[in-house]
Design a protein around this motif. Sequence first.
Motif, mmCIF file in Angstrom:
data_model
loop_
_atom_site.group_PDB
_atom_site.id
_atom_site.type_symbol
_atom_site.label_atom_id
_atom_site.label_comp_id
_atom_site.label_asym_id
_atom_site.label_seq_id
_atom_site.Cartn_x
_atom_site.Cartn_y
_atom_site.Cartn_z
ATOM 1 N N GLN A 165 3.762 53.732 7.686
ATOM 2 C CA GLN A 165 5.066 54.007 8.313
ATOM 3 C C GLN A 165 5.953 54.836 7.365
ATOM 4 O OE1 GLN A 165 8.186 50.929 8.528
ATOM 5 N NE2 GLN A 165 7.950 51.070 10.739
ATOM 6 N N ALA A 187 9.086 55.527 -0.560
ATOM 7 C CA ALA A 187 10.341 54.778 -0.620
ATOM 8 C C ALA A 187 11.070 55.048 -1.946
ATOM 9 C CB ALA A 187 10.071 53.291 -0.453
ATOM 10 N N GLN A 231 1.280 50.547 9.553
ATOM 11 C CA GLN A 231 0.466 51.192 8.520
ATOM 12 C C GLN A 231 0.911 52.653 8.334
ATOM 13 O OE1 GLN A 231 -2.944 53.149 9.330
ATOM 14 N NE2 GLN A 231 -2.940 53.680 7.168
ATOM 15 N N THR A 257 -5.532 42.389 0.051
ATOM 16 C CA THR A 257 -4.392 43.241 -0.289
ATOM 17 C C THR A 257 -3.484 42.477 -1.245
ATOM 18 O OG1 THR A 257 -4.544 44.460 1.781
ATOM 19 C CG2 THR A 257 -2.390 44.446 0.700
ATOM 20 N N PHE A 296 -10.266 49.820 7.215
ATOM 21 C CA PHE A 296 -9.114 50.089 6.352
ATOM 22 C C PHE A 296 -9.540 50.199 4.884
ATOM 23 C CE2 PHE A 296 -4.884 48.957 4.417
ATOM 24 C CZ PHE A 296 -4.286 50.156 4.767
ATOM 25 N N THR A 312 -4.727 47.576 -1.333
ATOM 26 C CA THR A 312 -5.808 46.971 -0.541
ATOM 27 C C THR A 312 -7.145 47.135 -1.253
ATOM 28 O OG1 THR A 312 -4.715 47.197 1.584
ATOM 29 C CG2 THR A 312 -7.119 47.299 1.619
ATOM 30 N N ARG A 319 14.144 53.972 -4.024
ATOM 31 C CA ARG A 319 14.441 52.545 -3.766
ATOM 32 C C ARG A 319 13.358 51.679 -4.414
ATOM 33 N NH1 ARG A 319 12.872 49.881 0.680
ATOM 34 N NH2 ARG A 319 12.422 51.823 1.743
ATOM 35 N N ALA A 371 -2.836 53.379 -4.373
ATOM 36 C CA ALA A 371 -1.566 52.691 -4.582
ATOM 37 C C ALA A 371 -0.503 53.781 -4.662
ATOM 38 C CB ALA A 371 -1.622 51.870 -5.865
ATOM 39 N N TYR A 372 -0.125 54.312 -3.505
ATOM 40 C CA TYR A 372 0.861 55.404 -3.533
ATOM 41 C C TYR A 372 1.897 55.357 -2.419
ATOM 42 C CZ TYR A 372 -1.256 58.149 0.261
ATOM 43 O OH TYR A 372 -1.719 58.579 1.474
ATOM 44 N N ARG A 385 9.254 55.505 11.823
ATOM 45 C CA ARG A 385 9.997 54.275 12.137
ATOM 46 C C ARG A 385 11.124 54.571 13.129
ATOM 47 N NH1 ARG A 385 14.510 51.759 10.064
ATOM 48 N NH2 ARG A 385 14.383 49.504 9.704
HETATM 49 C C1 FAD Z 1 -1.850 45.056 5.074
HETATM 50 C C2 FAD Z 1 -1.303 46.269 4.413
HETATM 51 C C3 FAD Z 1 -2.059 46.921 3.459
HETATM 52 C C4 FAD Z 1 -1.560 48.050 2.809
HETATM 53 N N1 FAD Z 1 -2.329 48.636 1.840
HETATM 54 C C5 FAD Z 1 -1.856 49.701 1.170
HETATM 55 C C6 FAD Z 1 -2.614 50.309 0.113
HETATM 56 O O1 FAD Z 1 -3.731 49.911 -0.206
HETATM 57 N N2 FAD Z 1 -2.066 51.332 -0.552
HETATM 58 C C7 FAD Z 1 -0.844 51.811 -0.254
HETATM 59 O O2 FAD Z 1 -0.420 52.773 -0.905
HETATM 60 N N3 FAD Z 1 -0.107 51.271 0.746
HETATM 61 C C8 FAD Z 1 -0.571 50.233 1.462
HETATM 62 N N4 FAD Z 1 0.203 49.664 2.454
HETATM 63 C C9 FAD Z 1 1.532 50.236 2.738
HETATM 64 C C10 FAD Z 1 1.584 50.951 4.099
HETATM 65 O O3 FAD Z 1 0.760 52.036 4.182
HETATM 66 C C11 FAD Z 1 2.965 51.436 4.540
HETATM 67 O O4 FAD Z 1 3.435 52.431 3.708
HETATM 68 C C12 FAD Z 1 3.873 50.367 4.615
HETATM 69 O O5 FAD Z 1 3.462 49.411 5.540
HETATM 70 C C13 FAD Z 1 5.278 50.883 4.961
HETATM 71 O O6 FAD Z 1 5.968 50.655 3.840
HETATM 72 P P1 FAD Z 1 6.753 49.302 3.594
HETATM 73 O O7 FAD Z 1 6.388 48.313 4.592
HETATM 74 O O8 FAD Z 1 6.580 48.946 2.149
HETATM 75 O O9 FAD Z 1 8.214 49.737 3.933
HETATM 76 P P2 FAD Z 1 9.202 50.631 3.131
HETATM 77 O O10 FAD Z 1 8.510 51.388 2.032
HETATM 78 O O11 FAD Z 1 10.329 49.805 2.786
HETATM 79 O O12 FAD Z 1 9.595 51.648 4.259
HETATM 80 C C14 FAD Z 1 8.666 52.502 4.896
HETATM 81 C C15 FAD Z 1 9.357 53.796 5.240
HETATM 82 O O13 FAD Z 1 10.439 53.565 6.130
HETATM 83 C C16 FAD Z 1 11.640 53.960 5.526
HETATM 84 N N5 FAD Z 1 12.632 52.930 5.806
HETATM 85 C C17 FAD Z 1 12.547 51.622 5.519
HETATM 86 N N6 FAD Z 1 13.665 50.990 5.901
HETATM 87 C C18 FAD Z 1 14.454 51.942 6.443
HETATM 88 C C19 FAD Z 1 15.741 51.926 7.038
HETATM 89 N N7 FAD Z 1 16.460 50.808 7.136
HETATM 90 N N8 FAD Z 1 16.248 53.077 7.498
HETATM 91 C C20 FAD Z 1 15.561 54.221 7.398
HETATM 92 N N9 FAD Z 1 14.325 54.307 6.847
HETATM 93 C C21 FAD Z 1 13.798 53.190 6.387
HETATM 94 C C22 FAD Z 1 11.357 54.084 4.043
HETATM 95 O O14 FAD Z 1 12.192 55.027 3.400
HETATM 96 C C23 FAD Z 1 9.919 54.500 4.025
HETATM 97 O O15 FAD Z 1 9.794 55.890 4.213
HETATM 98 C C24 FAD Z 1 -0.279 48.542 3.132
HETATM 99 C C25 FAD Z 1 0.478 47.885 4.110
HETATM 100 C C26 FAD Z 1 -0.006 46.764 4.742
HETATM 101 C C27 FAD Z 1 0.841 46.086 5.767
#
Ligand code: FAD
Length: 353
Positions: A336, A123, A334, A196, A80, A148, A126, A117-118, A341
């Motif tokens: 998502q 989202a 990851q 992370t 990762f 991360t 929001r 970081a993108y 979703r």
């Molecule tokens: C361990 C870990 C490391 C990570 N490292 C990085 C990194 O280095 N860089 C980076 O950019 N990202 C990183 N991420 C983010 C990752 O890639 C995903 O984007 C993230 O897990 C999904 O976003 P979120 O959990 O913040 O959810 P959200 O951003 O809240 O949602 C994800 C998506 O689902 C949609 N969604 C959420 N809730 C709803 C709902 N109720 N109804 C409809 N749609 C919905 C949102 O609109 C969005 O498109 C990391 C995640 C994890 C868990």
Amino acid sequence: MSNAPHPLVDRARRLAAEVLAPHAERVDREGLPAGHVAAVKRSGLLGASAPVAHGGTAAPAAVRREIAEILAGACCSTWFLETQHHTPVRLLSEAPAPVRDRLLRPLAEGELLAGVAYAHLRAHPRVRVRASRARGGWRFEGRVPWYTGWGLNDVMLLAGVTDDGEALFAAVEAREQTGLRPSPPMRLAALTATRTVSVELTGLKVPDDAVVLCLPYERWAAADRPRNTNAAPAVFGIARAALGVLEECGDQDAARTARALRTRLDRVRRQAYALADHPVPHEHVAERLALKTRAYDLMRAATTAAVVAGGGRSLDLGSRAQRLAREGLFLLVQGQTANVREAHLGSLGHPGP
Ligand SMILES: Cc1cc2nc3c(=O)[nH]c(=O)nc-3n(C[C@H](O)[C@H](O)[C@H](O)COP(=O)(O)OP(=O)(O)OC[C@H]3O[C@@H](n4cnc5c(N)ncnc54)[C@H](O)[C@@H]3O)c2cc1C
């Protein structure tokens, strides 16, 4: 035609066998050591997606997928950290000359490692990270929820949305500085090893010549949306590693289950990769999502079977089965996006066989 593996696949196998797999459980518990980061930098894999003219190898997509499977199956945390690097490299290949000429070669040759970081852009609005005009550059404000590789990588590809509704990506030094403060590293169900953090931006100044990409948000989102509808190679990597655990159990029940799952996994993998190679990324979205969900199901079945086969000792933190199962959980979220979703939840809600 030669059947020899691509030299980068060879290197990935060597890195996996000599450095990643032997230490994966310890890394999972204690964090990624500097030696792993140095080995990744030396491996030549960081230039896999960079143009040859800038020190890279421009390896075909199939080779990059195979590398991702090998690394993720050996140590998901190291994979990762490594995989983040390829988005900055890809964007820098098309970036304005000043930032490209400063960073692309050192990134392609493994002198520097980059993170991203993108994901928060997906989202927007929001989750807001704002980039506003400042003298000679940009000012970033907001909270990046996920970053991360803090303290492990060198360059952060940071994204925000401008007041004119553009998605702006800039290359920033990945260190604490005025206007940029990291949280403590998160303690997570998996991949705690990757350091992370979330990042508070309180007026971070970024000069114009650090801007890698700037385009209308909707145009960025339209190109980004289909990207994650394909099944991720790491999912196949973890699933295959779990099948390896089953096969090494030495009992017939485990071996039979491994054989049955492998046949199904190979079929889904072939179909998913054929679609990933389809030239129009926004076509066949429903089919891509169905295969992605199917790959998740098979990964979950394989990691669960590995836990079941090992009995109580699977729950030992030194066991490969529990690590793979937790890493599999991470892969379920990851990258998502809203449609991933929705498709995944929809399929989980269907009655089983
Ligand atoms: C361990 C870990 C490391 C990570 N490292 C990085 C990194 O280095 N860089 C980076 O950019 N990202 C990183 N991420 C983010 C990752 O890639 C995903 O984007 C993230 O897990 C999904 O976003 P979120 O959990 O913040 O959810 P959200 O951003 O809240 O949602 C994800 C998506 O689902 C949609 N969604 C959420 N809730 C709803 C709902 N109720 N109804 C409809 N749609 C919905 C949102 O609109 C969005 O498109 C990391 C995640 C994890 C868990």
